[in-house]
Scaffold this active site. Structure first.
Site, PDB file in Angstrom:
ATOM      1  CG  ASP A  60      -1.897   1.080   1.314  1.00  0.00           C
ATOM      2  OD1 ASP A  60      -2.975   1.094   0.649  1.00  0.00           O
ATOM      3  OD2 ASP A  60      -1.441   2.314   1.613  1.00  0.00           O
ATOM      4  CB  ILE A  61       1.243   4.231  -2.250  1.00  0.00           C
ATOM      5  CG1 ILE A  61       1.470   3.207  -3.441  1.00  0.00           C
ATOM      6  CG2 ILE A  61       1.927   5.458  -2.286  1.00  0.00           C
ATOM      7  CD1 ILE A  61       1.150   3.934  -4.735  1.00  0.00           C
ATOM      8  CD  GLU A 103      -4.765   4.037  -1.664  1.00  0.00           C
ATOM      9  OE1 GLU A 103      -5.060   4.530  -0.548  1.00  0.00           O
ATOM     10  OE2 GLU A 103      -5.479   4.041  -2.483  1.00  0.00           O
TER      11      GLU A 103
END
Length: 185
Positions: A60-61, A103
């Protein structure tokens, strides 16, 4: 006739393109969520049959919504594309890299133990952390959090394996982001 051959060829190329579109995400060019789920099931059957390990990484960003709000969606899209590229670069041919949603991205790593899965996750985390993302004339930094779970010790089924990787991802975020975590926590 030549024309019919040409039309036939056009149709088959078009069909191939549509097939490719349905299994890949338009923006990142990674495999789609749907294709990922299908392939995870298949890879788990193989891992089970050959008594081998399989690790699943969910990435996950960090603070992506904030990034989008600060720099705009074009910059956000650029980050997604570049992170996807880094993932592909850091993975090997046997890995399947997919966009999980928003994301989040996932990597199916067959014949990969928990230790090897953690090594891969750390390699990816470092590669993203050290990369400069261009926004107009300036450059920005981005970090990722990654969760790892492994078949067979953590889970026997695809949905449960996803859920365990996800739990590990949330632990990585809870521990301050820009880090990796593995199940069991």
């Amino acid at each position: 006739s030549d024309l019919q051959i040409s039309i036939g060829l056009q149709k088959s190329l078009l069909y191939e393109k549509v097939q490719k579109l349905s299994i890949t995400d338009g923006l990142t060019k990674l495999f789609s969520h749907r294709y990922f789920k299908q392939r995870l099931e298949e890879e788990l059957i193989l891992a089970n049959r050959y008594s081998s390990h399989l690790s699943l990484l969910i990435l996950d960003i960090d603070h992506f919504k904030h990034y989008n709000d600060s720099y705009g969606h074009v910059a956000g899209d650029h980050v997604l594309m570049e992170v996807a590229r880094i993932l592909k670069e850091q993975s090997d041919q046997t890995h399947l890299v997919a966009r999980y949603g928003g994301e989040e991205m996932v990597i199916i790593a067959p014949e990969t133990t928990k230790e090897q899965g953690m090594e891969l996750a750390e390699k990816i985390r470092k590669a993203v952390e050290s990369y400069s993302f261009a926004v107009g004339k300036e450059t920005t930094r981005v970090t990722v959090s990654i969760g790892v779970a492994t078949f067979p010790q953590d889970s026997q089924t695809n949905l449960d394996l996803i859920s365990k990787s996800d739990k590990a991802l949330y632990a990585a975020k809870a521990r301050g982001r820009n880090r990796i975590a593995a199940y069991p926590l």
